[in-house]
Motif scaffolding. Structure first.
Motif, PDB file in Angstrom:
ATOM      1  N   PHE A  70     -18.011  -1.612 -23.028  1.00 27.69           N
ATOM      2  CA  PHE A  70     -18.200  -2.081 -21.826  1.00 27.69           C
ATOM      3  C   PHE A  70     -16.991  -2.914 -21.325  1.00 27.69           C
ATOM      4  O   PHE A  70     -16.577  -2.828 -20.177  1.00 27.69           O
ATOM      5  N   ILE A  71     -16.225  -3.861 -22.066  1.00 26.37           N
ATOM      6  CA  ILE A  71     -15.164  -4.651 -21.649  1.00 26.37           C
ATOM      7  C   ILE A  71     -14.057  -3.606 -21.220  1.00 26.37           C
ATOM      8  O   ILE A  71     -13.593  -3.709 -20.381  1.00 26.37           O
ATOM      9  N   ASN A  72     -13.960  -2.531 -21.998  1.00 26.89           N
ATOM     10  CA  ASN A  72     -12.759  -1.671 -21.680  1.00 26.89           C
ATOM     11  C   ASN A  72     -13.162  -0.782 -20.789  1.00 26.89           C
ATOM     12  O   ASN A  72     -12.516   0.343 -20.727  1.00 26.89           O
ATOM     13  N   ASN A  73     -14.537  -0.719 -20.276  1.00 27.72           N
ATOM     14  CA  ASN A  73     -14.785   0.432 -19.289  1.00 27.72           C
ATOM     15  C   ASN A  73     -14.978   1.692 -19.774  1.00 27.72           C
ATOM     16  O   ASN A  73     -14.771   2.732 -18.994  1.00 27.72           O
ATOM     17  N   THR A  74     -15.388   1.769 -21.119  1.00 25.35           N
ATOM     18  CA  THR A  74     -15.315   3.260 -21.682  1.00 25.35           C
ATOM     19  C   THR A  74     -16.840   3.730 -22.074  1.00 25.35           C
ATOM     20  O   THR A  74     -17.095   4.508 -22.678  1.00 25.35           O
ATOM     21  N   ALA A 114     -19.149  -2.935 -30.883  1.00 27.65           N
ATOM     22  CA  ALA A 114     -18.799  -1.525 -30.445  1.00 27.65           C
ATOM     23  C   ALA A 114     -19.233  -1.520 -28.940  1.00 27.65           C
ATOM     24  O   ALA A 114     -18.612  -0.902 -28.251  1.00 27.65           O
ATOM     25  N   ALA A 115     -20.658  -1.675 -28.771  1.00 29.97           N
ATOM     26  CA  ALA A 115     -20.857  -1.676 -27.151  1.00 29.97           C
ATOM     27  C   ALA A 115     -20.259  -2.513 -26.544  1.00 29.97           C
ATOM     28  O   ALA A 115     -19.987  -2.081 -25.315  1.00 29.97           O
ATOM     29  N   SER A 116     -20.253  -3.782 -26.936  1.00 30.58           N
ATOM     30  CA  SER A 116     -19.457  -4.777 -26.060  1.00 30.58           C
ATOM     31  C   SER A 116     -18.116  -4.613 -25.805  1.00 30.58           C
ATOM     32  O   SER A 116     -17.764  -4.430 -24.685  1.00 30.58           O
ATOM     33  N   ALA A 131     -13.474 -10.595 -27.734  1.00 22.87           N
ATOM     34  CA  ALA A 131     -14.895 -10.585 -28.270  1.00 22.87           C
ATOM     35  C   ALA A 131     -15.006  -9.988 -29.575  1.00 22.87           C
ATOM     36  O   ALA A 131     -16.028 -10.179 -30.504  1.00 22.87           O
ATOM     37  N   ALA A 132     -14.293  -8.901 -29.844  1.00 24.69           N
ATOM     38  CA  ALA A 132     -14.266  -8.228 -31.029  1.00 24.69           C
ATOM     39  C   ALA A 132     -13.997  -9.326 -32.278  1.00 24.69           C
ATOM     40  O   ALA A 132     -14.769  -9.257 -33.498  1.00 24.69           O
TER      41      ALA A 132
END
Length: 74
Positions: free
Chosen positions: A38-42, A33-35, A62-63
């Motif tokens: 961060f990838i989606n800039n949210t 969830a954290a990764s 990544a998911a």
């Protein structure tokens, strides 16, 4: 390569170390969830601004790796 080098025997390793598999799976879900955030800039805790863009395919890839780790633990 991921399965051969990292995931093969992962469940057995955690069991041998006495790590509850439910806790390990929960940790993987939190990292996923954290990764993705961060990838989606949210992510709420990001420290730098990044240019906006569509990173949905990168987030999905990544998911999928986190899902493979979770599957190896089940």
């Amino acid at each position: 390569m991921l399965e051969d080098r990292c995931l093969n025997g992962l469940k057995e390793t955690y069991i041998a170390l006495g790590v509850p598999l439910s806790s390990a799976a929960r940790a993987v879900a939190i990292m996923k969830a954290a990764s993705v955030a961060f990838i989606n800039n949210t992510a709420s805790k990001r420290k730098i601004e990044t240019p906006a863009g569509d990173c949905s395919s990168l987030a999905a890839e990544a998911a999928s790796y986190f899902d493979r780790v979770a599957a190896a633990l089940s």
